[in-house]
Write a protein that holds these residues in place. Structure first.
Motif, PDB file in Angstrom:
ATOM      1  N   ASN A 149       0.827  -1.204   0.000  1.00 27.06           N
ATOM      2  CA  ASN A 149       0.000   0.000   0.000  1.00 27.06           C
ATOM      3  C   ASN A 149       0.864   1.258   0.000  1.00 27.06           C
ATOM      4  OD1 ASN A 149      -2.576   1.350   0.166  1.00 27.06           O
ATOM      5  ND2 ASN A 149      -2.053   1.826   2.291  1.00 27.06           N
ATOM      6  N   PHE A 150       1.937   1.262   0.783  1.00 28.19           N
ATOM      7  CA  PHE A 150       2.841   2.408   0.862  1.00 28.19           C
ATOM      8  C   PHE A 150       3.579   2.630  -0.454  1.00 28.19           C
ATOM      9  CE2 PHE A 150       7.151   4.037   1.614  1.00 28.19           C
ATOM     10  CZ  PHE A 150       6.860   5.249   2.221  1.00 28.19           C
ATOM     11  N   THR A 151       4.002   1.545  -1.107  1.00 28.21           N
ATOM     12  CA  THR A 151       4.836   1.657  -2.309  1.00 28.21           C
ATOM     13  C   THR A 151       4.036   1.784  -3.596  1.00 28.21           C
ATOM     14  OG1 THR A 151       5.008  -0.762  -2.495  1.00 28.21           O
ATOM     15  CG2 THR A 151       6.728   0.387  -1.244  1.00 28.21           C
ATOM     16  N   ASP A 152       2.736   1.575  -3.542  1.00 25.43           N
ATOM     17  CA  ASP A 152       1.896   1.629  -4.747  1.00 25.43           C
ATOM     18  C   ASP A 152       2.023   2.990  -5.436  1.00 25.43           C
ATOM     19  OD1 ASP A 152       0.029   0.650  -6.616  1.00 25.43           O
ATOM     20  OD2 ASP A 152      -1.610   1.664  -5.558  1.00 25.43           O
ATOM     21  N   GLY A 153       2.424   2.952  -6.698  1.00 24.68           N
ATOM     22  CA  GLY A 153       2.545   4.173  -7.491  1.00 24.68           C
ATOM     23  C   GLY A 153       3.842   4.930  -7.283  1.00 24.68           C
ATOM     24  N   LYS A 154       4.757   4.390  -6.498  1.00 29.14           N
ATOM     25  CA  LYS A 154       6.039   5.047  -6.235  1.00 29.14           C
ATOM     26  C   LYS A 154       7.164   4.213  -6.836  1.00 29.14           C
ATOM     27  CE  LYS A 154       4.419   6.809  -1.798  1.00 29.14           C
ATOM     28  NZ  LYS A 154       4.545   6.680  -0.350  1.00 29.14           N
ATOM     29  N   ASP A 155       8.271   4.854  -7.110  1.00 23.73           N
ATOM     30  CA  ASP A 155       9.442   4.165  -7.627  1.00 23.73           C
ATOM     31  C   ASP A 155      10.463   3.955  -6.516  1.00 23.73           C
ATOM     32  OD1 ASP A 155       8.476   4.115 -10.271  1.00 23.73           O
ATOM     33  OD2 ASP A 155       9.234   6.124 -10.656  1.00 23.73           O
ATOM     34  N   ALA A 156      11.092   2.780  -6.535  1.00 23.03           N
ATOM     35  CA  ALA A 156      12.155   2.484  -5.567  1.00 23.03           C
ATOM     36  C   ALA A 156      13.397   3.289  -5.918  1.00 23.03           C
ATOM     37  CB  ALA A 156      12.463   0.984  -5.578  1.00 23.03           C
ATOM     38  N   PRO A 157      14.236   3.656  -4.992  1.00 24.42           N
ATOM     39  CA  PRO A 157      14.136   3.306  -3.581  1.00 24.42           C
ATOM     40  C   PRO A 157      13.117   4.172  -2.852  1.00 24.42           C
ATOM     41  CG  PRO A 157      16.092   4.634  -3.941  1.00 24.42           C
ATOM     42  CD  PRO A 157      15.471   4.386  -5.294  1.00 24.42           C
ATOM     43  N   TYR A 158      12.527   3.587  -1.836  1.00 20.61           N
ATOM     44  CA  TYR A 158      11.543   4.268  -1.004  1.00 20.61           C
ATOM     45  C   TYR A 158      12.254   4.818   0.233  1.00 20.61           C
ATOM     46  CZ  TYR A 158       9.008   1.022  -3.940  1.00 20.61           C
ATOM     47  OH  TYR A 158       8.568   0.294  -5.013  1.00 20.61           O
ATOM     48  N   SER A 159      11.629   5.789   0.864  1.00 16.08           N
ATOM     49  CA  SER A 159      12.278   6.422   2.001  1.00 16.08           C
ATOM     50  C   SER A 159      11.254   6.768   3.081  1.00 16.08           C
ATOM     51  CB  SER A 159      12.982   7.696   1.527  1.00 16.08           C
ATOM     52  OG  SER A 159      13.645   8.318   2.593  1.00 16.08           O
ATOM     53  N   LEU A 160      11.646   6.566   4.325  1.00 12.26           N
ATOM     54  CA  LEU A 160      10.869   6.979   5.486  1.00 12.26           C
ATOM     55  C   LEU A 160      11.817   7.680   6.451  1.00 12.26           C
ATOM     56  CD1 LEU A 160       8.689   3.833   6.264  1.00 12.26           C
ATOM     57  CD2 LEU A 160       7.865   6.089   5.620  1.00 12.26           C
ATOM     58  N   GLY A 161      11.352   8.764   7.043  1.00 18.08           N
ATOM     59  CA  GLY A 161      12.217   9.538   7.921  1.00 18.08           C
ATOM     60  C   GLY A 161      11.803   9.491   9.378  1.00 18.08           C
ATOM     61  N   PHE A 162      12.717   9.944  10.224  1.00 13.73           N
ATOM     62  CA  PHE A 162      12.446  10.082  11.647  1.00 13.73           C
ATOM     63  C   PHE A 162      13.180  11.316  12.170  1.00 13.73           C
ATOM     64  CE2 PHE A 162      16.288   7.570  11.454  1.00 13.73           C
ATOM     65  CZ  PHE A 162      17.068   8.046  12.486  1.00 13.73           C
ATOM     66  N   THR A 163      12.736  11.796  13.327  1.00 13.98           N
ATOM     67  CA  THR A 163      13.295  12.997  13.936  1.00 13.98           C
ATOM     68  C   THR A 163      13.694  12.713  15.380  1.00 13.98           C
ATOM     69  OG1 THR A 163      11.852  14.372  12.569  1.00 13.98           O
ATOM     70  CG2 THR A 163      12.797  15.415  14.505  1.00 13.98           C
ATOM     71  N   VAL A 164      14.796  13.303  15.786  1.00 15.55           N
ATOM     72  CA  VAL A 164      15.264  13.246  17.172  1.00 15.55           C
ATOM     73  C   VAL A 164      15.343  14.682  17.678  1.00 15.55           C
ATOM     74  CG1 VAL A 164      17.109  12.529  18.728  1.00 15.55           C
ATOM     75  CG2 VAL A 164      16.715  11.259  16.600  1.00 15.55           C
ATOM     76  N   SER A 165      14.701  14.950  18.800  1.00 20.83           N
ATOM     77  CA  SER A 165      14.753  16.278  19.413  1.00 20.83           C
ATOM     78  C   SER A 165      15.254  16.145  20.845  1.00 20.83           C
ATOM     79  CB  SER A 165      13.363  16.924  19.433  1.00 20.83           C
ATOM     80  OG  SER A 165      12.891  17.117  18.133  1.00 20.83           O
ATOM     81  N   VAL A 166      16.202  17.004  21.204  1.00 21.78           N
ATOM     82  CA  VAL A 166      16.748  17.014  22.562  1.00 21.78           C
ATOM     83  C   VAL A 166      16.579  18.428  23.100  1.00 21.78           C
ATOM     84  CG1 VAL A 166      18.768  16.631  24.012  1.00 21.78           C
ATOM     85  CG2 VAL A 166      18.444  15.252  21.933  1.00 21.78           C
ATOM     86  N   THR A 167      15.899  18.525  24.228  1.00 22.31           N
ATOM     87  CA  THR A 167      15.663  19.820  24.870  1.00 22.31           C
ATOM     88  C   THR A 167      16.272  19.811  26.267  1.00 22.31           C
ATOM     89  OG1 THR A 167      13.565  20.035  23.668  1.00 22.31           O
ATOM     90  CG2 THR A 167      13.882  21.478  25.577  1.00 22.31           C
ATOM     91  N   ASP A 168      17.026  20.851  26.565  1.00 22.74           N
ATOM     92  CA  ASP A 168      17.552  21.043  27.910  1.00 22.74           C
ATOM     93  C   ASP A 168      16.445  21.725  28.713  1.00 22.74           C
ATOM     94  OD1 ASP A 168      18.745  22.310  30.218  1.00 22.74           O
ATOM     95  OD2 ASP A 168      20.693  21.879  29.291  1.00 22.74           O
ATOM     96  N   LYS A 169      15.884  21.005  29.677  1.00 24.72           N
ATOM     97  CA  LYS A 169      14.729  21.505  30.436  1.00 24.72           C
ATOM     98  C   LYS A 169      15.066  22.711  31.303  1.00 24.72           C
ATOM     99  CE  LYS A 169      14.065  17.247  31.860  1.00 24.72           C
ATOM    100  NZ  LYS A 169      13.536  16.030  32.528  1.00 24.72           N
ATOM    101  N   ILE A 170      16.324  22.904  31.652  1.00 24.66           N
ATOM    102  CA  ILE A 170      16.727  24.031  32.493  1.00 24.66           C
ATOM    103  C   ILE A 170      17.085  25.246  31.628  1.00 24.66           C
ATOM    104  CG2 ILE A 170      18.340  24.826  34.276  1.00 24.66           C
ATOM    105  CD1 ILE A 170      16.413  22.551  35.169  1.00 24.66           C
TER     106      ILE A 170
END
Length: 100
Positions: free
Chosen positions: A63-84
């Motif tokens: 379902n995710f790849t339908d109509g798309k050409d390889a290579p496929y890609s999925l991303g992620f994010t990392v957030s670091v916050t100093d609470k002080i």
């Protein structure tokens, strides 16, 4: 860690640590670390091992790849916050794959 690209299989990315994020700070207890995206994160001290966790079935992959050409890609994010201090840093990366 693993290589990624058009010939990379989703099964490999979902069963292997693909990235390791290491956070080095004098006061790690005051950091708020957040990950977003289709991932599983396992913390080991100040290191975080990241594995893709995007598709529960081949049908979901199709379902995710339908109509798309390889290579496929999925991303992620990392957030670091100093609470002080209120400082924030964000980083992004992605998984690249081509086969179930």
């Amino acid at each position: 860690m693993t290589s990624m690209g058009e010939e990379t299989r989703v099964a490999t990315l979902q069963s292997t640590t693909c990235y390791r994020v290491t956070i080095d700070d004098d006061f790690p207890g005051q950091l708020d670390v957040k990950f977003t995206g289709p991932i599983t994160v396992k913390q080991q001290g100040n290191a975080y091992d990241i594995t893709m966790n995007a598709f529960s079935s081949k049908a979901a992959f199709d379902n995710f790849t339908d109509g798309k050409d390889a290579p496929y890609s999925l991303g992620f994010t990392v957030s670091v916050t100093d609470k002080i201090a209120g400082h924030k840093i964000t980083g992004q990366n992605s998984f690249s794959f081509g086969e179930w």
